[in-house]
Design an enzyme around this catalytic site. Structure first.
Site, short mmCIF file in Angstrom:
data_model
loop_
_atom_site.label_atom_id
_atom_site.label_comp_id
_atom_site.label_asym_id
_atom_site.label_seq_id
_atom_site.Cartn_x
_atom_site.Cartn_y
_atom_site.Cartn_z
N LYS A 181 0.65 -1.20 0.08
CA LYS A 181 -0.10 0.03 0.09
C LYS A 181 0.89 1.16 -0.12
O LYS A 181 2.10 1.26 0.34
CB LYS A 181 -0.91 -0.11 1.13
CG LYS A 181 -1.96 -0.98 1.01
CD LYS A 181 -3.21 -1.02 1.98
CE LYS A 181 -4.23 -1.96 1.51
NZ LYS A 181 -5.61 -1.81 2.51
N ARG A 226 -3.59 -10.01 5.24
CA ARG A 226 -3.96 -10.18 3.77
C ARG A 226 -2.89 -9.71 2.88
O ARG A 226 -2.46 -8.57 2.92
CB ARG A 226 -5.23 -9.39 3.40
CG ARG A 226 -5.77 -9.57 2.06
CD ARG A 226 -6.96 -8.73 1.97
NE ARG A 226 -7.76 -8.53 0.66
CZ ARG A 226 -7.47 -8.09 -0.24
NH1 ARG A 226 -6.18 -7.02 0.17
NH2 ARG A 226 -7.85 -7.88 -1.29
#
Length: 277
Positions: A208, A258
């Site tokens: 991210k 995740r």
């Protein structure tokens, strides 16, 4: 042991692998590779939730994910469907998915909570303040981790009112969703505020933007082109940073992580669990 969710993006525009696994056969093969690398859940999504992403019609989303979910579930693999849409969630559970992973926590589709309640599937409630196209405009916090915990508590109440049992609920603090770089770090440092709610907690930091920003500040990557976008930080560096955050999450009793790179995360978690004893 911490569960590892492997990401299977059956999309055209996901921020790191959009289009790579749009073909169902390639997506299924990728899912099997992630399973073999150590994933305990495969999270299959047909709509990108990256910043600025456009919404996908539920019918198109279902065309993308249902064949993949059907095949992976038929092989005995635990599958989660990553969706904002109640109709997709119901179809996915019908195809064998065991978990509905809704980054909006039921806010994007008013029919989601009822659909999940009727399905019997587990439900991952994400912290969310609005759609991807303007979520950063909503990133106003005084104490991010506590505010995120408070807003998740509200979503838990709504889920319970819809008939979703506490044992079926998973909480996701929504790293990267309506949170600027430093706010994500505050939420991670304050994961105890989330785990204190008493539910299983899932975190997703994989590749991210806030990790890219941190790595860019740490120094140039000689293997990539210079620039101001994510392309100036290699996937390998992003995956290493993801594995580190996953290992640190063990200290906060996080139930699952995740990730895109399952193998690196598997090794990092093995070391972290050995360290913790």
């Amino acid at each position: 042991m911490t569960s590892i969710w492997g990401i299977v993006n059956v999309t055209t525009d996901s921020f790191s692998d959009g289009g790579r696994y749009l073909d169902p056969d390639r997506a299924i093969a990728h899912g099997l590779e992630l399973r073999d690398a150590g994933a305990t859940v495969l999270d299959v999504g047909g709509e990108s939730t990256r910043p600025g992403a456009e919404r996908v019609d539920p019918a198109v989303e279902e065309q993308r994910v249902i064949p993949v979910i059907t095949e992976l579930a038929a092989r005995g693999i635990a599958v989660s469907v990553d969706t904002l849409n109640a109709s997709t969630a119901a179809a996915a559970v019908g195809a064998g998915a065991r978990i509905v992973n809704d980054v909006s926590g039921g806010l994007a589709d008013p029919d989601m909570l009822a659909a999940v309640a009727a399905s019997g599937a587990d439900y991952a409630i994400g912290h969310w303040r609005g759609p991807s196209d303007d979520m950063y405009a909503r990133a106003d916090y005084l104490r991010p981790s506590r505010e995120v915990a408070g807003e998740l508590r509200e979503r838990i109440g709504e889920a319970a009112a819809a008939g979703i049992a506490p044992s079926r609920i998973i909480l996701d603090p929504g790293i990267g969703f309506a949170k600027a770089g430093a706010q994500n770090w505050d939420v991670l440092r304050g994961l105890g505020d989330i785990t204190a709610l008493g539910y299983r907690v899932l975190i997703g930091t994989s590749r991210k933007r806030f990790l890219v920003e941190t790595l860019r500040a740490a120094g140039a990557d000689p293997t990539t082109a210079s620039g101001s976008g994510a392309e100036d930080v290699s996937v390998e560096r992003r995956d290493l940073a993801t594995a580190v955050t996953s290992a640190l999450a063990v200290r906060h009793d996080v139930w699952a992580v995740r990730v895109h790179d399952v193998a690196a995360t598997r090794d990092a978690l093995a070391i972290a669990h050995a360290w913790e004893g």
